[in-house]
Design an enzyme around this catalytic site. Structure first.
Site, PDB file in Angstrom:
ATOM      1  N   GLY A  26       0.805  -1.220   0.000  1.00 17.45           N
ATOM      2  CA  GLY A  26       0.000   0.000   0.000  1.00 17.45           C
ATOM      3  C   GLY A  26       0.837   1.269   0.000  1.00 17.45           C
ATOM      4  N   SER A  27       1.887   1.289   0.803  1.00 19.98           N
ATOM      5  CA  SER A  27       2.703   2.510   0.904  1.00 19.98           C
ATOM      6  C   SER A  27       3.341   2.837  -0.450  1.00 19.98           C
ATOM      7  CB  SER A  27       3.798   2.342   1.959  1.00 19.98           C
ATOM      8  OG  SER A  27       3.223   2.060   3.214  1.00 19.98           O
ATOM      9  N   ASN A  69      -8.492   3.780   8.188  1.00 18.80           N
ATOM     10  CA  ASN A  69      -7.906   2.661   8.924  1.00 18.80           C
ATOM     11  C   ASN A  69      -8.105   2.758  10.427  1.00 18.80           C
ATOM     12  OD1 ASN A  69      -6.057   4.823   7.973  1.00 18.80           O
ATOM     13  ND2 ASN A  69      -4.676   3.943   9.494  1.00 18.80           N
ATOM     14  N   GLN A 102      -7.934  -0.226   3.004  1.00 14.85           N
ATOM     15  CA  GLN A 102      -8.839  -0.799   4.022  1.00 14.85           C
ATOM     16  C   GLN A 102     -10.165  -1.269   3.420  1.00 14.85           C
ATOM     17  OE1 GLN A 102      -8.388  -1.457   7.283  1.00 14.85           O
ATOM     18  NE2 GLN A 102      -6.304  -0.674   7.335  1.00 14.85           N
ATOM     19  N   SER A 149      -3.454  -3.412  -0.811  1.00 13.08           N
ATOM     20  CA  SER A 149      -2.381  -4.168  -0.170  1.00 13.08           C
ATOM     21  C   SER A 149      -2.885  -5.523   0.302  1.00 13.08           C
ATOM     22  CB  SER A 149      -1.846  -3.363   1.021  1.00 13.08           C
ATOM     23  OG  SER A 149      -0.843  -4.089   1.679  1.00 13.08           O
ATOM     24  N   HIS A 186      -1.869  -7.825   2.502  1.00 15.88           N
ATOM     25  CA  HIS A 186      -1.899  -8.306   3.897  1.00 15.88           C
ATOM     26  C   HIS A 186      -3.063  -7.747   4.701  1.00 15.88           C
ATOM     27  CE1 HIS A 186      -0.113  -4.913   6.379  1.00 15.88           C
ATOM     28  NE2 HIS A 186       0.230  -4.497   5.180  1.00 15.88           N
ATOM     29  N   THR A 227      12.228  -8.247 -10.718  1.00 16.61           N
ATOM     30  CA  THR A 227      11.655  -9.575 -10.920  1.00 16.61           C
ATOM     31  C   THR A 227      10.373  -9.713 -10.103  1.00 16.61           C
ATOM     32  OG1 THR A 227      13.856 -10.452 -11.285  1.00 16.61           O
ATOM     33  CG2 THR A 227      12.138 -12.054 -10.707  1.00 16.61           C
ATOM     34  N   CYS A 242       1.741   6.172  18.626  1.00 17.90           N
ATOM     35  CA  CYS A 242       2.934   6.431  19.429  1.00 17.90           C
ATOM     36  C   CYS A 242       4.101   5.719  18.776  1.00 17.90           C
ATOM     37  CB  CYS A 242       2.748   5.947  20.855  1.00 17.90           C
ATOM     38  SG  CYS A 242       2.120   4.286  20.956  1.00 17.90           S
TER      39      CYS A 242
HETATM   40  C1  LIG Z   1      -1.921  -0.461   5.895  1.00 26.31           C
HETATM   41  C2  LIG Z   1      -2.276   0.745   5.115  1.00 26.31           C
HETATM   42  C3  LIG Z   1      -1.389   1.299   4.188  1.00 26.31           C
HETATM   43  C4  LIG Z   1       0.002   0.763   3.986  1.00 26.31           C
HETATM   44  O1  LIG Z   1       0.006  -0.490   3.376  1.00 26.31           O
HETATM   45  P1  LIG Z   1       1.340  -1.393   3.420  1.00 26.31           P
HETATM   46  O2  LIG Z   1       1.057  -2.516   2.507  1.00 26.31           O
HETATM   47  O3  LIG Z   1       1.470  -1.836   4.845  1.00 26.31           O
HETATM   48  O4  LIG Z   1       2.458  -0.535   2.961  1.00 26.31           O
HETATM   49  C5  LIG Z   1      -1.794   2.389   3.465  1.00 26.31           C
HETATM   50  N1  LIG Z   1      -3.015   2.922   3.632  1.00 26.31           N
HETATM   51  C6  LIG Z   1      -3.908   2.422   4.511  1.00 26.31           C
HETATM   52  C7  LIG Z   1      -5.253   3.046   4.637  1.00 26.31           C
HETATM   53  C8  LIG Z   1      -3.567   1.326   5.291  1.00 26.31           C
HETATM   54  O5  LIG Z   1      -4.439   0.839   6.165  1.00 26.31           O
END
Ligand SMILES: *Cc1c(COP(=O)(O)O)cnc(C)c1O
Length: 396
Positions: free
Chosen positions: A72-73, A153, A181, A201, A203, A239, A327
């Site tokens: 996601g990032s 999130n 999300q 993303s 995960h 790759t 935090c």
């Molecule tokens: C978790 C999250 C991300 C980041 O995703 P990663 O795969 O962990 O880099 C970005 N945006 C939102 C809203 C998220 O919840």
């Protein structure tokens, strides 16, 4: 230790066993490089192509609009930086976003500000939802991009993405949404919602970590994000993470197939938790919108306590949850999302985020309902702030 109760599914989710099964061959015997010409490599190539088709089917986009990334990032960084720099060439250097975005978006925007871009962060209402009208009003002749997250999130609020998409399309402004999300949790329709770029993303929907995608509307001509080989049509070299990509697609497929069942069952568990907590713990509020929120999200603020102590005591009981306050950097600043709702610092500090998945059960909710209230009472009995609240004194 007694059984662990994992209710931090907005942070990450457990990989579905079926997903791991699908990935295993590509982590072991099927290690061919998808770019190799011999048939051994072509097996991996085919798996990546099929994964792209699956993602396209689930999100109603085209296969050639799907670009796999590391998560996601990366997708957020890519979308926003690409749009900003392409539009800057046309003299457009204004970007519209919201105060409650993920840091992957907010920090990217901060970096762009230093490079001379102007950023408008729209406020949200007390319910944590941005108004589509505010987006419309903020669009200027020099607006390069609108980026608004699909679902938050922390507080789970679902934003009016279809409306914003329609406005942006009408005004001819690009629209990116961080849908990390939302994808796999609620219906997402890339084409119908007039989205130009969408981040996801794996995960966050029971796929593996370190793999995601950016969907980029066909017709947008853009340069490569990572230079190197010709992977991802030359736009994102490196790759392919074959196993990760296969896992992402299968997790998305399962999540989308199961959605019709999971949405109502999660919402029922969520609402039982919310009602139970609000009815038993005084001076508590639910953050976000009561209805327009992700089916698995509950976010509370308890007056007179510190979220961090609450998390520690929950951890002793085997409960993995999260506090609203970030935090991460060691600072005790409350979360920017809760502050954007207009919560005073003192109240934003005492926050708890519970995020459920289809792997949680009614028994988990029973346990949360029996464990949380006494922990709050215990923390309040030791809290000078709570003492002041009891005496009706000012405690800000
Ligand atoms: C978790 C999250 C991300 C980041 O995703 P990663 O795969 O962990 O880099 C970005 N945006 C939102 C809203 C998220 O919840």
């Amino acid at each position: 230790m007694s059984r662990m109760i994992y209710v931090d599914n907005a942070a990450t989710t457990r990989i579905y066993p079926e997903v791991l099964d699908k990935m295993m061959p590509f982590l072991t015997d099927q290690y061919g490089n998808p770019s190799s010409l011999y048939s051994f490599g072509q097996y991996a190539r085919q798996a990546v192509d099929e994964a792209r088709d699956t993602v396209a089917e689930c999100l109603n986009c085209r296969s050639d609009e799907v670009y796999f990334t590391s998560g996601g990032s990366e997708s957020d960084n890519w979308a926003i930086r690409m749009a900003a720099h392409l539009m800057a060439d046309k003299g457009k250097k204004h970007i519209i976003s919201t105060a409650i975005e993920h840091h992957a978006v907010l920090h990217t925007l901060k970096a762009l500000e230093k490079q001379g871009f102007e950023v408008t962060l729209l406020p949200v209402g007390q319910n944590g939802i941005v108004s589509a009208k505010d987006v419309r009003d903020a669009i200027r002749d020099d607006t390069a991009l609108v980026t608004v997250m699909f679902a938050n999130n922390e507080i789970g609020t679902i934003q009016p993405i279809a409306e914003i998409g329609e406005i942006c399309r009408e005004k001819g402004v690009w629209f990116h949404t961080d849908a990390v999300q939302a994808v796999g949790h609620i219906p997402v329709d890339f084409a119908k919602m007039n989205i130009d770029m969408l981040s996801l993303s794996a995960h966050k929907f029971h796929g593996p970590k370190g793999v995601g995608a950016l969907i980029i509307r066909r017709g947008i001509r853009f340069p490569s994000f990572i230079e190197g080989g010709a992977q991802e049509k030359g736009r994102r070299a490196g790759t392919e993470n074959t196993a990760g990509i296969v896992g992402l697609a299968h997790a998305l497929k399962l999540s989308c197939e199961r959605m019709e069942k999971t949405i109502p069952s999660l919402a029922a568990m969520r609402d039982r938790l919310i009602t139970g907590i609000l009815n038993t713990v005084e001076r508590t509020r639910l953050n976000g919108d009561p209805v327009n929120r992700l089916p698995g999200n509950a976010n509370f603020s308890f007056e007179g306590i510190e979220g961090e102590s609450l998390l520690l005591l929950l951890d002793f009981k085997g409960i993995c949850a999260s506090s609203g306050s970030a935090c991460t950097s060691g600072s005790l600043d409350p979360s920017h999302v809760l502050l954007a709702l207009g919560l005073p610092h003192a109240i934003a500090h005492g926050s708890l985020r519970i995020t459920l998945s289809d792997e949680n059960t009614d028994e988990d909710i029973d346990t949360l309902l029996s464990e949380i209230p006494p922990i709050i009472s215990r923390l309040r009995s030791m809290s000078p702030v709570w003492e002041k609240i009891q005496k009706g004194e000012d405690y800000e």
